[in-house]
Motif scaffolding. Structure first.
Motif, short mmCIF file in Angstrom:
data_model
loop_
_atom_site.label_atom_id
_atom_site.label_comp_id
_atom_site.label_asym_id
_atom_site.label_seq_id
_atom_site.Cartn_x
_atom_site.Cartn_y
_atom_site.Cartn_z
N GLY A 87 0.40 -0.55 0.17
CA GLY A 87 -0.02 0.06 0.07
C GLY A 87 0.67 1.27 -0.13
O GLY A 87 0.23 2.33 -0.46
N GLY A 88 2.22 1.13 0.38
CA GLY A 88 2.32 2.12 0.53
C GLY A 88 2.06 3.63 1.33
O GLY A 88 1.36 3.32 1.53
N PRO A 89 2.03 5.08 0.43
CA PRO A 89 1.86 6.21 0.91
C PRO A 89 0.25 6.01 1.79
O PRO A 89 -0.18 6.45 2.39
CB PRO A 89 1.85 7.16 0.01
CG PRO A 89 2.75 6.08 -1.01
CD PRO A 89 2.77 4.82 -1.39
N ALA A 90 -0.65 5.02 0.80
CA ALA A 90 -2.18 5.19 0.91
C ALA A 90 -1.62 4.21 2.65
O ALA A 90 -2.71 4.22 3.68
CB ALA A 90 -2.70 4.48 0.33
N ARG A 91 -1.21 3.12 2.62
CA ARG A 91 -1.24 2.69 4.19
C ARG A 91 -0.19 3.51 4.95
O ARG A 91 -1.21 3.35 6.30
CB ARG A 91 -0.19 1.29 4.28
CG ARG A 91 -0.28 0.70 5.69
CD ARG A 91 0.42 -0.91 4.76
NE ARG A 91 -0.37 -1.74 4.09
CZ ARG A 91 -1.19 -2.42 4.58
NH1 ARG A 91 -1.72 -2.54 5.98
NH2 ARG A 91 -1.64 -3.30 3.94
N TYR A 92 0.21 4.39 4.96
CA TYR A 92 0.56 5.42 5.62
C TYR A 92 -0.06 6.35 6.61
O TYR A 92 -0.45 6.57 7.03
CB TYR A 92 2.15 6.36 5.31
CG TYR A 92 3.28 4.79 4.88
CD1 TYR A 92 3.28 3.64 5.20
CD2 TYR A 92 4.04 5.19 3.78
CE1 TYR A 92 4.06 2.33 4.77
CE2 TYR A 92 4.91 4.25 2.91
CZ TYR A 92 5.20 3.04 3.59
OH TYR A 92 6.17 2.15 3.55
N ALA A 93 -1.04 6.72 5.65
CA ALA A 93 -2.05 7.72 6.17
C ALA A 93 -2.97 7.13 6.60
O ALA A 93 -3.70 8.00 7.23
CB ALA A 93 -1.99 8.47 4.32
N ALA A 94 -3.15 5.78 6.30
CA ALA A 94 -4.36 5.21 6.36
C ALA A 94 -4.04 5.37 8.44
O ALA A 94 -4.51 5.56 9.01
CB ALA A 94 -4.96 3.97 6.44
N ALA A 95 -3.14 4.36 8.54
CA ALA A 95 -2.31 4.41 9.05
C ALA A 95 -2.44 5.66 10.81
O ALA A 95 -2.64 5.85 11.85
CB ALA A 95 -1.06 3.46 9.91
N ALA A 96 -1.53 6.34 10.32
CA ALA A 96 -1.53 7.35 10.82
C ALA A 96 -2.68 8.63 11.32
O ALA A 96 -3.42 9.41 12.50
CB ALA A 96 -0.48 9.32 10.29
N PHE A 97 -3.48 8.87 9.94
CA PHE A 97 -4.51 9.41 10.28
C PHE A 97 -6.26 9.27 10.06
O PHE A 97 -7.06 9.71 9.86
CB PHE A 97 -4.27 11.28 9.34
CG PHE A 97 -3.46 11.81 9.45
CD1 PHE A 97 -3.35 12.50 10.00
CD2 PHE A 97 -2.27 11.51 8.14
CE1 PHE A 97 -1.30 13.04 9.93
CE2 PHE A 97 -1.15 12.23 8.62
CZ PHE A 97 -1.06 12.74 9.59
N GLY A 98 -6.10 7.57 9.62
CA GLY A 98 -8.02 7.23 9.33
C GLY A 98 -7.68 6.67 7.85
O GLY A 98 -6.76 7.19 7.25
N PRO A 99 -8.56 5.81 7.42
CA PRO A 99 -9.09 5.79 6.55
C PRO A 99 -9.08 6.33 5.35
O PRO A 99 -8.90 6.49 3.98
CB PRO A 99 -10.41 4.45 6.34
CG PRO A 99 -10.78 5.00 8.09
CD PRO A 99 -9.72 5.90 8.52
N VAL A 100 -10.08 7.70 6.00
CA VAL A 100 -10.33 8.64 4.66
C VAL A 100 -9.34 8.81 4.19
O VAL A 100 -9.25 9.41 2.35
CB VAL A 100 -11.36 9.82 5.34
CG1 VAL A 100 -11.29 10.73 4.01
CG2 VAL A 100 -12.13 9.42 5.92
N PHE A 101 -8.20 9.73 4.84
CA PHE A 101 -6.67 10.19 4.19
C PHE A 101 -6.17 8.65 2.97
O PHE A 101 -5.17 9.11 2.44
CB PHE A 101 -5.66 10.57 5.43
CG PHE A 101 -6.83 11.45 6.18
CD1 PHE A 101 -6.27 12.79 5.59
CD2 PHE A 101 -7.54 12.17 6.48
CE1 PHE A 101 -6.17 14.02 6.17
CE2 PHE A 101 -7.27 13.16 7.10
CZ PHE A 101 -7.17 13.97 6.87
#
Length: 460
Positions: A87-101
């Motif tokens: 997932g790369g950036p999608a996985r990192y953003a989701a882990a930090a800020f939630g699934p919408v991000f």
């Protein structure tokens, strides 16, 4: 740690069964993805633009740009050390800020790579047409485009090992051609009778004699983006948390040295480098003359064009390997239809996601009306990088990292400053187009949620 187990998804043959995407990517496979994410066709035209903006100082623009992008790359290296899933950036953003991000990061990245692959597919057709002019227009050109995109798509469906073998071969060819050009050009300094362009070599710490130093940095910094492609298929890597940071750093070092060597050769050979439209082709013609083998000139020019074709092909193959893994990863998380998550029962590749990406690429490339989207990819890249830089401090507060970087607290904020600078250079039209794409991504995310709710209510 924020590690995910190996992805299990439904197969085409038996939708109720799950199959594991095998972890087949070692360090060198990840390094190949980094290298080919960074080097496309840009290096074959950048020397002239760099010389036009910075003169003889242009040699040092490449390490400067590498240092500029280094904070962002280090943030990605540490983020990669925290996750074992794709997932790369999608996985990192989701882990930090939630699934919408996370979904928005994945959506924007997918769009940016789709436009890039379509554009490079057109460039590859143009490069092949250099040898076969009959393929420059009409149905022959469309058939060539179909053949190129279809074969790369089929190769990706066929299997990871086959794709990596071809990627390794193409990468070896393009590095050999680029390095061979640079070495043969710079080696002319050993010949006493050559009248090479006199260069006033300037120290690294000096400032460009012209006033366009920032513009030159902006031009070249985009030769150092694309490394994040290697992070998308982390769930298929044998040891992503160890190998990805190393692959990122080694890839940046190798690419910087290659870029500098090519720039040095062009500066030595072409007094009018700033005005050249095809600097490497012109320099190749001069090299054969200096070495007293003008009869080799057509062969040398053909070899360089073959290197361009290999470079663009490798860039395409790497992108078409990585990007469909993102839609596959989002589907396994329920953010895209389950169809994207299905895996080929024999080859164990996310075949549906690969075929879909190939079809979209062919549609865009054949339509020829997608280039207005390219302007938005600059801002998209800056947004993605900035979001991941912001994600790192958030994740650090929750859990310490395996990878302990020197001056660790500094890198996310330096990376964010770089991203803000990049974002400040885009046009108002790019901003509005990116906002429209973000709004569309939000609609898609909520549509997926509504679909899941409706399916759940029907199941009850």
């Amino acid at each position: 740690m924020h590690q995910s187990t190996a992805t299990t998804v439904q197969t085409n043959a038996a939708p109720t069964e799950t199959v594991q995407l095998p972890r087949q990517l070692g360090f060198w496979s990840l390094w190949l993805l980094v290298i080919n994410g960074l080097i496309g066709a840009g290096i074959f035209g950048l020397p002239a633009g760099a010389a036009r903006l910075a003169g003889d100082f242009s040699l040092w623009l490449y390490p400067l740009c590498a240092l500029l992008i280094l904070p962002v790359l280090l943030c990605f290296a540490e983020l990669a050390s925290r996750f074992a899933g794709s997932g790369g950036p999608a996985r990192y953003a989701a882990a930090a800020f939630g699934p919408v991000f996370g979904f928005q990061a994945g959506w924007l990245y997918y769009l940016a790579r789709l436009v890039s692959v379509a554009a490079n597919s057109v460039l590859l057709v143009d490069s092949v047409s250099y040898f076969l002019p009959s393929l420059q227009s009409g149905s022959p050109r469309l058939l060539l485009l179909l053949s190129i995109i279809g074969s790369l798509t089929l190769l990706n469906v066929w299997g990871v090992r086959q794709t990596m073998r071809w990627l390794g071969t193409l990468t070896l060819v393009k590095i050999a051609v680029i390095a061979g050009f640079a070495i043969s050009g710079c080696a002319l300094l050993l010949l006493p009778a050559t009248s090479l362009h006199h260069i006033e070599w300037q120290p690294f710490w000096s400032y460009p004699a012209v006033s366009d130093g920032p513009a030159a940095l902006l031009l070249l910094v985009y030769a150092f983006v694309g490394f994040e492609s290697a992070l998308i298929p982390a769930g298929e890597a044998k040891n992503p948390q160890r190998d990805l940071p190393r692959a990122l750093l080694l890839g940046l070092a190798v690419v910087t040295l290659l870029y500098m060597a090519v720039q040095a050769a062009c500066l030595l050979l072409l007094p009018n480098l700033a005005d050249s439209k095809t600097p490497l082709l012109e320099a190749t013609a001069l090299i054969t003359g200096y070495w007293g083998q003008t009869s080799w000139r057509p062969a040398a020019t053909g070899l360089l064009m073959f290197g361009i074709i290999a470079s663009v092909s490798a860039n395409l193959l790497g992108a078409m390997f990585s990007t469909p893994r993102l839609s596959h990863s989002l589907a396994t998380q329920g953010q895209l239809p389950a169809w994207f998550a299905r895996v080929h029962p024999r080859f164990l590749t996310p075949a549906n996601a690969i075929w879909f990406f190939g079809a979209l690429t062919l549609l865009l490339a054949s339509a020829g009306s997608f280039f207005y989207l390219a302007a938005a990819t600059v801002l998209i890249r800056a947004l993605l990088y900035g979001l991941c830089c912001l994600a790192l401090p958030v994740l650090r507060r929750r859990e310490p990292s395996i990878l302990q970087l020197p001056l660790a607290p500094l890198w996310p904020w330096l990376g964010l400053l770089v991203c803000l600078w990049l974002a400040s250079q885009v046009s108002a039209a790019s901003v509005w187009l990116t906002l429209v794409l973000l709004a569309l991504g939000l609609l898609l995310f909520h549509a997926a949620g509504w679909q899941q709710q409706n399916q759940g209510s029907r199941g009850c």
